[in-house]
Design a protein around this motif. Structure first.
Motif: not given
Length: 128
Positions: A10-15, A52-54, A59-60, A80-81
């Motif tokens: 999970p990609v959390t809001e806290e992270l 950043v989220d995307a 990566v994951l 991207g770059e």
């Protein structure tokens, strides 16, 4: 070379808050453009939190390189770059994201001794 997907982590809001704004002590996290935290890289000026989220999710989903360092899995991918780094650790519940940040790329800078130094894209870290 393709690796296992970590898309289930999970990609959390806290992270995301940690990566974007950082902690009060200014040592942990905080990679938003303009924060000027010593020793930290910053995302390009035109990136927002959604990007950043995307990028973390990219990566994951399909890391281009994985390193094992003790209890950590260090995943890299060019988004991207920008070359992104996501560090995974495990606990009794499974894998979790410890941190994520830009390593190099178009618009990425590192703050050193009060100066913002450009970090041109360097993909050598993807090589074994």
């Amino acid at each position: 070379m393709a690796f296992e997907s970590f898309a289930h982590v999970p990609v959390t809001e806290e992270l995301l808050r940690h990566v974007w704004e950082g902690e009060k002590d200014s040592i942990k996290g905080g990679h938003r453009h303009g924060l000027r935290r010593e020793g930290k890289t910053e995302f390009p000026a035109d990136w927002d939190l959604a990007m950043v989220d995307a990028s973390i999710r990219a990566v994951l989903s399909l890391p281009e390189s994985i390193r094992v360092r003790g209890p950590e899995l260090i995943c890299f991918r060019q988004v991207g770059e920008v070359l992104m780094k996501v560090i995974l650790r495990s606990n009794s519940a499974g894998l979790f994201i410890f941190t994520a940040y830009p390593v190099s790329g178009h618009g990425v800078i590192i703050n050193q001794k009060g100066k913002a130094i450009p970090c041109p894209l360097d993909l050598s870290v993807l090589e074994f």
